[in-house]
Design a protein around this motif. Structure first.
Motif, PDB file in Angstrom:
ATOM      1  N   CYS A   1      -0.992   4.414   5.576  1.00 13.70           N
ATOM      2  CA  CYS A   1      -2.121   4.555   6.500  1.00 13.70           C
ATOM      3  C   CYS A   1      -1.951   5.768   7.413  1.00 13.70           C
ATOM      4  O   CYS A   1      -0.918   5.937   8.069  1.00 13.70           O
TER       5      CYS A   1
ATOM      6  N   ARG B   1      -7.452   4.485  -0.738  1.00 15.94           N
ATOM      7  CA  ARG B   1      -7.733   3.559   0.355  1.00 15.94           C
ATOM      8  C   ARG B   1      -8.884   4.055   1.239  1.00 15.94           C
ATOM      9  O   ARG B   1      -9.472   3.266   1.990  1.00 15.94           O
TER      10      ARG B   1
ATOM     11  N   LEU C   1       0.876  -1.169   0.000  1.00 17.12           N
ATOM     12  CA  LEU C   1       0.000   0.000   0.000  1.00 17.12           C
ATOM     13  C   LEU C   1       0.910   1.214   0.000  1.00 17.12           C
ATOM     14  O   LEU C   1       1.524   1.554   1.005  1.00 17.12           O
TER      15      LEU C   1
ATOM     16  N   TYR D   1       1.185  -8.666   8.257  1.00 17.61           N
ATOM     17  CA  TYR D   1       0.906  -7.253   7.999  1.00 17.61           C
ATOM     18  C   TYR D   1       2.048  -6.428   8.569  1.00 17.61           C
ATOM     19  O   TYR D   1       2.270  -6.404   9.786  1.00 17.61           O
TER      20      TYR D   1
ATOM     21  N   ASP E   1       2.226  -1.785   4.596  1.00 12.27           N
ATOM     22  CA  ASP E   1       1.387  -0.587   4.608  1.00 12.27           C
ATOM     23  C   ASP E   1       2.223   0.654   4.922  1.00 12.27           C
ATOM     24  O   ASP E   1       2.591   0.903   6.069  1.00 12.27           O
TER      25      ASP E   1
END
Length: 332
Positions: free
Chosen positions: A73, A51, A7, A93, A70
């Protein structure tokens, strides 16, 4: 081969990581808005979307991923939604947090090297949804961490970097001082430049994240500093030697800084005022098989990079004109 979703992946550290993975013949899938460095990595699969848009983020929920990394975020609610959508569909993750989850403006907090079990900032219900990321950045990231740590089913790794610097840095905070040494004969130095700061070299950080993809045994949270703290004076001295420059350092007191409304971090990047910041990174050094460059070598690689792209004026910090005005006033 592991199926990896990033991401972000086209900005700063994410871009370096993606380059490194491609060199290893690993082809991650990139999900982002397509706004930063569009067109790069044409050999990879790109999922374009925001997102924060529930419909667009569904693109990633229809597949299973061995690892999700990620970088992008900013909002706790969004992270809760995404990880909920991926329950049963993600192996690991990896979340890029920040040292700003710690009380950055509390000198007492930084009296000792800070370990991962130190207190982090609380986040009110209002801060969780506040659209102004800058004013509540640390609080939001700290809440994101708590969301991940609360999901017992999720194999997560959280990295807390300090000031990240190096190739592709779009903030120019670290570069500000290199530019000043390279271009100016006099440099405004706050309070003797004696306070130390914790930093993270982008190349080493990218390798740390890469190692986290495959590491079998790990803890949940890691300070991601890549070398011991250095003072601003030491940084400027290293840069001066590497660049072959001898700028005159104009020391100004805390009183002068306050009287002239010079803002730590904003006007004088890297410098956060009269305190030393030390992230203890011993746990990351122990758990991950990654080589960290020393500070001088990291700065040398930055000098080479900025030389290759030209020494443009930094977007961060005091302009040359404003700095010259302040130096004249300081010497009067």
């Amino acid at each position: 081969m592991k199926k990896i979703l990033i991401l972000g992946g086209t900005g700063f550290v994410g871009r370096i990581l993606t380059e490194n993975l491609i060199k290893l013949d690993i082809h991650p899938v990139l999900f982002n808005r397509g706004k930063r460095s569009p067109g790069i990595f044409p050999e990879l699969r790109h999922l374009t979307g925001d997102r924060l848009n529930p419909e667009e983020i569904k693109q990633i929920a229809g597949e299973s991923w061995d690892v999700v990394i990620d970088f992008s975020c900013m909002f706790p609610v969004n992270l809760d939604e995404i990880t909920g959508m991926l329950e049963g569909k993600v192996g690991r993750y990896i979340f890029i947090s920040t040292a700003s989850v710690y009380p950055m403006n509390d000198p007492e907090f930084w009296k000792q090297p800070v370990k991962e079990d130190a207190e982090t900032l609380p986040c009110t219900p209002e801060q969780k949804v506040d659209p102004d990321v800058n004013s509540t950045y640390g609080e939001k990231k700290a809440e994101c961490e708590r969301i991940l740590l609360g999901k017992e089913w999720l194999d997560s790794i959280i990295f807390r970097p300090g000031l990240i610097y190096g190739r592709y840095d779009y903030t120019d905070r670290f570069y500000y001082w290199l530019y000043k040494v390279h271009n100016n004969k006099k440099i405004l130095l706050p309070d003797g430049g004696k306070e130390s700061f914790t930093a993270t070299f982008s190349e080493d950080f990218a390798e740390l994240i890469r190692a986290a993809i495959d590491v079998s045994t790990h803890d949940k949270v890691y300070n991601a500093a890549t070398h011991k703290p250095v003072t601003l004076k030491e940084y400027i001295n290293d840069a001066s030697v590497l660049l072959g420059k001898t700028p005159e350092l104009i020391n100004v007191t805390q009183q002068f800084i306050e009287e002239n409304q010079i803002q730590p971090w904003a006007d004088l990047p890297v410098w956060v005022g009269a305190m030393n910041m030390w992230l203890d990174n011993s746990k990351a050094e122990k758990d991950f098989p990654v080589f960290f460059h020393n500070f001088n070598e990291s700065v040398k690689r930055c000098v080479d990079y900025y030389t290759s792209i030209g020494w443009k004026s930094p977007i961060a910090g005091l302009s040359d004109e404003r700095e010259s005005e302040l130096i004249i006033r300081a010497l009067a």
